[in-house]
Design a protein around this motif. Sequence first.
Motif, PDB file in Angstrom:
ATOM      1  N   GLU A   1      54.935  54.886  35.235  1.00 50.80           N
ATOM      2  CA  GLU A   1      54.347  55.778  34.229  1.00 50.80           C
ATOM      3  C   GLU A   1      53.165  56.504  34.842  1.00 50.80           C
ATOM      4  O   GLU A   1      52.254  55.875  35.385  1.00 50.80           O
ATOM      5  N   SER A   2      53.184  57.823  34.742  1.00 50.89           N
ATOM      6  CA  SER A   2      52.120  58.654  35.298  1.00 50.89           C
ATOM      7  C   SER A   2      50.816  58.449  34.536  1.00 50.89           C
ATOM      8  O   SER A   2      50.803  58.462  33.300  1.00 50.89           O
ATOM      9  N   ASP A   3      49.718  58.286  35.280  1.00 52.66           N
ATOM     10  CA  ASP A   3      48.394  58.186  34.653  1.00 52.66           C
ATOM     11  C   ASP A   3      48.035  59.485  33.938  1.00 52.66           C
ATOM     12  O   ASP A   3      47.450  59.469  32.861  1.00 52.66           O
ATOM     13  N   ALA A   4      48.382  60.610  34.537  1.00 54.62           N
ATOM     14  CA  ALA A   4      47.967  61.913  34.012  1.00 54.62           C
ATOM     15  C   ALA A   4      48.755  62.328  32.773  1.00 54.62           C
ATOM     16  O   ALA A   4      48.175  62.743  31.773  1.00 54.62           O
ATOM     17  N   SER A   5      50.093  62.205  32.836  1.00 56.37           N
ATOM     18  CA  SER A   5      50.919  62.728  31.743  1.00 56.37           C
ATOM     19  C   SER A   5      51.455  61.660  30.804  1.00 56.37           C
ATOM     20  O   SER A   5      51.885  61.975  29.699  1.00 56.37           O
ATOM     21  N   GLY A   6      51.462  60.412  31.255  1.00 60.92           N
ATOM     22  CA  GLY A   6      52.034  59.342  30.448  1.00 60.92           C
ATOM     23  C   GLY A   6      53.553  59.322  30.481  1.00 60.92           C
ATOM     24  O   GLY A   6      54.178  58.505  29.822  1.00 60.92           O
ATOM     25  N   ARG A   7      54.151  60.223  31.260  1.00 62.57           N
ATOM     26  CA  ARG A   7      55.606  60.285  31.348  1.00 62.57           C
ATOM     27  C   ARG A   7      56.144  59.223  32.296  1.00 62.57           C
ATOM     28  O   ARG A   7      55.492  58.850  33.265  1.00 62.57           O
ATOM     29  N   SER A   8      57.361  58.792  32.007  1.00 64.29           N
ATOM     30  CA  SER A   8      58.026  57.811  32.857  1.00 64.29           C
ATOM     31  C   SER A   8      58.910  58.501  33.875  1.00 64.29           C
ATOM     32  O   SER A   8      59.469  59.564  33.612  1.00 64.29           O
ATOM     33  N   ALA A   9      59.052  57.854  35.021  1.00 66.39           N
ATOM     34  CA  ALA A   9      59.946  58.308  36.077  1.00 66.39           C
ATOM     35  C   ALA A   9      60.512  57.067  36.744  1.00 66.39           C
ATOM     36  O   ALA A   9      59.973  55.966  36.593  1.00 66.39           O
ATOM     37  N   VAL A  10      61.611  57.232  37.475  1.00 64.29           N
ATOM     38  CA  VAL A  10      62.208  56.118  38.201  1.00 64.29           C
ATOM     39  C   VAL A  10      62.292  56.502  39.674  1.00 64.29           C
ATOM     40  O   VAL A  10      62.722  57.605  40.009  1.00 64.29           O
ATOM     41  N   HIS A  11      61.849  55.580  40.538  1.00 59.93           N
ATOM     42  CA  HIS A  11      61.857  55.847  41.972  1.00 59.93           C
ATOM     43  C   HIS A  11      62.345  54.643  42.750  1.00 59.93           C
ATOM     44  O   HIS A  11      62.165  53.496  42.319  1.00 59.93           O
ATOM     45  N   LYS A  12      62.913  54.919  43.917  1.00 55.92           N
ATOM     46  CA  LYS A  12      63.266  53.858  44.856  1.00 55.92           C
ATOM     47  C   LYS A  12      61.976  53.355  45.491  1.00 55.92           C
ATOM     48  O   LYS A  12      60.984  54.089  45.572  1.00 55.92           O
ATOM     49  N   PRO A  13      61.991  52.110  45.960  1.00 53.74           N
ATOM     50  CA  PRO A  13      60.757  51.530  46.540  1.00 53.74           C
ATOM     51  C   PRO A  13      60.150  52.350  47.674  1.00 53.74           C
ATOM     52  O   PRO A  13      58.931  52.428  47.782  1.00 53.74           O
ATOM     53  N   ASP A  14      60.995  52.988  48.506  1.00 57.78           N
ATOM     54  CA  ASP A  14      60.438  53.733  49.639  1.00 57.78           C
ATOM     55  C   ASP A  14      59.731  55.021  49.221  1.00 57.78           C
ATOM     56  O   ASP A  14      59.043  55.640  50.028  1.00 57.78           O
ATOM     57  N   ALA A  15      59.869  55.424  47.960  1.00 58.14           N
ATOM     58  CA  ALA A  15      59.171  56.613  47.464  1.00 58.14           C
ATOM     59  C   ALA A  15      57.806  56.271  46.873  1.00 58.14           C
ATOM     60  O   ALA A  15      57.004  57.159  46.589  1.00 58.14           O
ATOM     61  N   LEU A  16      57.550  54.988  46.705  1.00 54.88           N
ATOM     62  CA  LEU A  16      56.291  54.546  46.086  1.00 54.88           C
ATOM     63  C   LEU A  16      55.364  53.946  47.128  1.00 54.88           C
ATOM     64  O   LEU A  16      55.805  53.261  48.046  1.00 54.88           O
ATOM     65  N   ARG A  17      54.073  54.201  46.941  1.00 51.31           N
ATOM     66  CA  ARG A  17      53.059  53.582  47.789  1.00 51.31           C
ATOM     67  C   ARG A  17      52.120  52.788  46.900  1.00 51.31           C
ATOM     68  O   ARG A  17      51.533  53.343  45.952  1.00 51.31           O
TER      69      ARG A  17
ATOM     70  N   ASP B   1      71.180  54.066  39.037  1.00 59.45           N
ATOM     71  CA  ASP B   1      72.183  53.243  39.695  1.00 59.45           C
ATOM     72  C   ASP B   1      71.483  52.255  40.623  1.00 59.45           C
ATOM     73  O   ASP B   1      71.441  52.435  41.831  1.00 59.45           O
ATOM     74  N   ALA B   2      70.918  51.218  40.024  1.00 59.55           N
ATOM     75  CA  ALA B   2      70.158  50.217  40.772  1.00 59.55           C
ATOM     76  C   ALA B   2      70.944  48.905  40.832  1.00 59.55           C
ATOM     77  O   ALA B   2      71.887  48.693  40.068  1.00 59.55           O
ATOM     78  N   SER B   3      70.525  48.012  41.732  1.00 56.86           N
ATOM     79  CA  SER B   3      71.145  46.696  41.860  1.00 56.86           C
ATOM     80  C   SER B   3      70.088  45.719  42.376  1.00 56.86           C
ATOM     81  O   SER B   3      68.981  46.119  42.741  1.00 56.86           O
ATOM     82  N   GLU B   4      70.452  44.430  42.428  1.00 56.94           N
ATOM     83  CA  GLU B   4      69.538  43.431  42.996  1.00 56.94           C
ATOM     84  C   GLU B   4      69.204  43.781  44.444  1.00 56.94           C
ATOM     85  O   GLU B   4      68.079  43.616  44.885  1.00 56.94           O
ATOM     86  N   GLU B   5      70.219  44.265  45.187  1.00 53.77           N
ATOM     87  CA  GLU B   5      70.024  44.608  46.599  1.00 53.77           C
ATOM     88  C   GLU B   5      69.247  45.906  46.776  1.00 53.77           C
ATOM     89  O   GLU B   5      68.563  46.093  47.777  1.00 53.77           O
ATOM     90  N   GLU B   6      69.394  46.832  45.827  1.00 51.09           N
ATOM     91  CA  GLU B   6      68.718  48.125  45.902  1.00 51.09           C
ATOM     92  C   GLU B   6      68.030  48.429  44.572  1.00 51.09           C
ATOM     93  O   GLU B   6      68.473  49.280  43.807  1.00 51.09           O
ATOM     94  N   PRO B   7      66.928  47.720  44.305  1.00 50.08           N
ATOM     95  CA  PRO B   7      66.228  47.934  43.026  1.00 50.08           C
ATOM     96  C   PRO B   7      65.508  49.278  42.988  1.00 50.08           C
ATOM     97  O   PRO B   7      65.268  49.897  44.027  1.00 50.08           O
ATOM     98  N   GLN B   8      65.210  49.710  41.790  1.00 53.23           N
ATOM     99  CA  GLN B   8      64.378  50.886  41.587  1.00 53.23           C
ATOM    100  C   GLN B   8      63.285  50.487  40.599  1.00 53.23           C
ATOM    101  O   GLN B   8      63.367  49.447  39.946  1.00 53.23           O
ATOM    102  N   TYR B   9      62.260  51.325  40.504  1.00 52.72           N
ATOM    103  CA  TYR B   9      61.112  50.999  39.664  1.00 52.72           C
ATOM    104  C   TYR B   9      60.825  52.107  38.673  1.00 52.72           C
ATOM    105  O   TYR B   9      60.752  53.274  39.042  1.00 52.72           O
ATOM    106  N   GLU B  10      60.647  51.717  37.408  1.00 51.76           N
ATOM    107  CA  GLU B  10      60.194  52.677  36.405  1.00 51.76           C
ATOM    108  C   GLU B  10      58.674  52.690  36.451  1.00 51.76           C
ATOM    109  O   GLU B  10      58.025  51.641  36.419  1.00 51.76           O
TER     110      GLU B  10
END
Length: 69
Positions: free
Chosen positions: A47-63, A36-45
């Motif tokens: 891909e893990s280097d280790a497993s190759g699996r995809s995940a989706v996170h909000k910007p504040d969860a990513l560094r 449930d993303a929007s222009e105002e509240e984007p999220q990012y897909e």
Amino acid sequence: MSRGDEVSWRSRGNEVTGKVKKKITERTRAAGRTVDASEEEPQYEVESDASGRSAVHKPDALRKKGRSG
């Protein structure tokens, strides 16, 4: 953040590294779930280097990984 950026995030108590696959700015399905993303509240897909699996996170969860030297 943009596609190809190296990032890290926490998953089940562990530090995970990977790359941004895409920015999501609308309600859609990604990484096996509804995002449930929007222009105002984007999220990012990402891909893990280790497993190759995809995940989706909000910007504040990513560094974004800095490049040194």
